[in-house]
Design a protein around this motif. Sequence first.
Motif, PDB file in Angstrom:
ATOM      1  N   ASN A 113      -9.902  -2.818   2.638  1.00 62.61           N
ATOM      2  CA  ASN A 113      -9.654  -2.649   1.205  1.00 62.61           C
ATOM      3  C   ASN A 113      -9.849  -3.914   0.383  1.00 62.61           C
ATOM      4  OD1 ASN A 113      -7.450  -3.834   2.484  1.00 62.61           O
ATOM      5  ND2 ASN A 113      -6.014  -3.098   0.938  1.00 62.61           N
ATOM      6  N   SER A 136      -5.267  -1.649  -3.629  1.00 60.56           N
ATOM      7  CA  SER A 136      -4.112  -1.022  -2.970  1.00 60.56           C
ATOM      8  C   SER A 136      -3.272  -0.226  -3.968  1.00 60.56           C
ATOM      9  CB  SER A 136      -3.255  -2.079  -2.251  1.00 60.56           C
ATOM     10  OG  SER A 136      -3.150  -3.254  -3.007  1.00 60.56           O
ATOM     11  N   TRP A 195       0.792  -1.241   0.000  1.00 57.66           N
ATOM     12  CA  TRP A 195       0.000   0.000   0.000  1.00 57.66           C
ATOM     13  C   TRP A 195       0.824   1.291   0.000  1.00 57.66           C
ATOM     14  CZ3 TRP A 195      -5.046  -0.337   3.383  1.00 57.66           C
ATOM     15  CH2 TRP A 195      -6.125   0.146   2.632  1.00 57.66           C
TER      16      TRP A 195
END
Length: 538
Positions: free
Chosen positions: A469, A515, A370
């Motif tokens: 996410n 990401s 990320w």
Amino acid sequence: MNVRPDAGTAPIPGSPHLGGGPWPGPTNTNSDQQPEPSHSGGEYRHGPSSADDDQEPGPSGGGDDRLSGVPKADHIRGPLGADRARVPELMEATRAYAVRLLAGLDDRPAARTPVRPAPESLPETGIGLEGAMEMFARRWEPGFAASAGPRYLGFVTGGATPAALAGDWLTGTLDQNPTSGLDSLAPDLERETVAWLRDLFGLPPEHEGTFVSGATMSNFAGLAIAREWLGELRGVSVAEAGAAALGPVTVLSASPHSSVVKSLSMLGLGRSAIRHVGVLPGREAVDVALLAEELDRLDGAPAIVVANAGTVNTVDFDDLRAIAALRERHPFWLHVDAAFGAFAALSPEHAHLVAGLGEADSVCADLHKWLNVPYDSAIQFTRRRDLQARVFSNSAAYLTPLSEEPDFAHLTPQNSRRLRALPAWFTLAAYGREGHAEIVRRDIALAAGLAERIASMAAYRLLAPVRLNVVCFTLASAPSPERIGEVVGAITESGEAFLTPTVHAGVPALRAAFSNWRTTETDVGRIAKILESAAPRS
Ligand SMILES: Cc1ncc(COP(=O)(O)O)c(C=O)c1O
């Protein structure tokens, strides 16, 4: 340690200009451009090894007797010598090729079904950079996936921000080995980057960090320090006496990543050292009461607890504060695998998920996920650098001895490595906490948006709420590995997106992990469309 050739004083060859084979695509038009004056007067001149690289070949393409006072000699023969005479030109052309690849990232299929080109044997004399580039562009590049692009949702895969990519290019250009502090400021740049990342993740100053290649290596290093800590309590130095001197070790975890189990194998503790603790109902997070019971059963024997901050399937988080509090009653080393979950700290609405991270004894955080730096890059934090150095210290006459601030060669398995910190430093300097928080918040919002769309599709059903996410979902009817495989195959074939299959709570499923810094709402629309059309008709 790298022992580098004397690049600054090597003679410049007088090889004739190769003329150059066709550059792939539009780079043809750029390949014979000279570097911008600001380039040849800027970056190229700063590095000791590049002092002569900014010289243009003479009128005959390298036929001058003297270039900048360096006598001409043909000590470097063949394609290498020819390339050396044209470094600025070749690098400009390479840059142009890279720019073209970046411009085409959005149109490149997110994934490719691999088809290997016919093998070619090792070139005897070589074909020079231009030839190699042409060969790569013809044989390999068309089969490369847009894994750095916005609709690659497999595994947990970041891309590379512009600044991170620039930092990566410069990492190779400067080619520093930051593990020794004898010759360069590079290790100090790494220390500054570690401090920035510690700040980004909200860790206390007691946590010292080191760059490693990925979260697997970060987990490995954290668990190696834990192993040494167990030895300290039992009065043996594992680093000296070996893992066998420690006797059996218990590692408690609810939903450990496979890399933790692999690390236990590599550390001589054995895969079977792991004891799976029960999870909360319908969750992947540990049931802390069950963990306390397991610790009770150890009857005071020290153990290792691996807590998870972001599981792969459903991005579930253990209650780190509650686990850390158990140390008041039980002796254990607390390692937290926060490979991508650590980034929850950047979103005010999600930071509570990693509350207590700083109380860990060791922490794993991945950066090629990320943070969006290119592969490979992760960081390993620990409060016990002394134990870390005991495990990983290296002793040789040409290395620095251990000190209060040990060289990085003493802190990880690697003795020589690239300056992984530089891409991270660039992206943090360029976009700051706010820029990276925006990426994290946007990806979280996009994951929630896709989950909403999937929930409204008849063909699919969500398997878990989206906590951060990742969207974990399956077929609404008869999910089986074969049917999931067909959906994954159809999505991959389309080139529109890439998702990876998984199994969650025994159910074959799909994961969509966000990401990448490039992904937007438009991409989510395209991903939803391809999901609709890839769904089985019955
Ligand atoms: C939670 C977790 N830990 C560890 C890893 C291993 O990371 P790497 O592939 O960088 O070694 C991953 C990778 O997805 C992960 O999600």
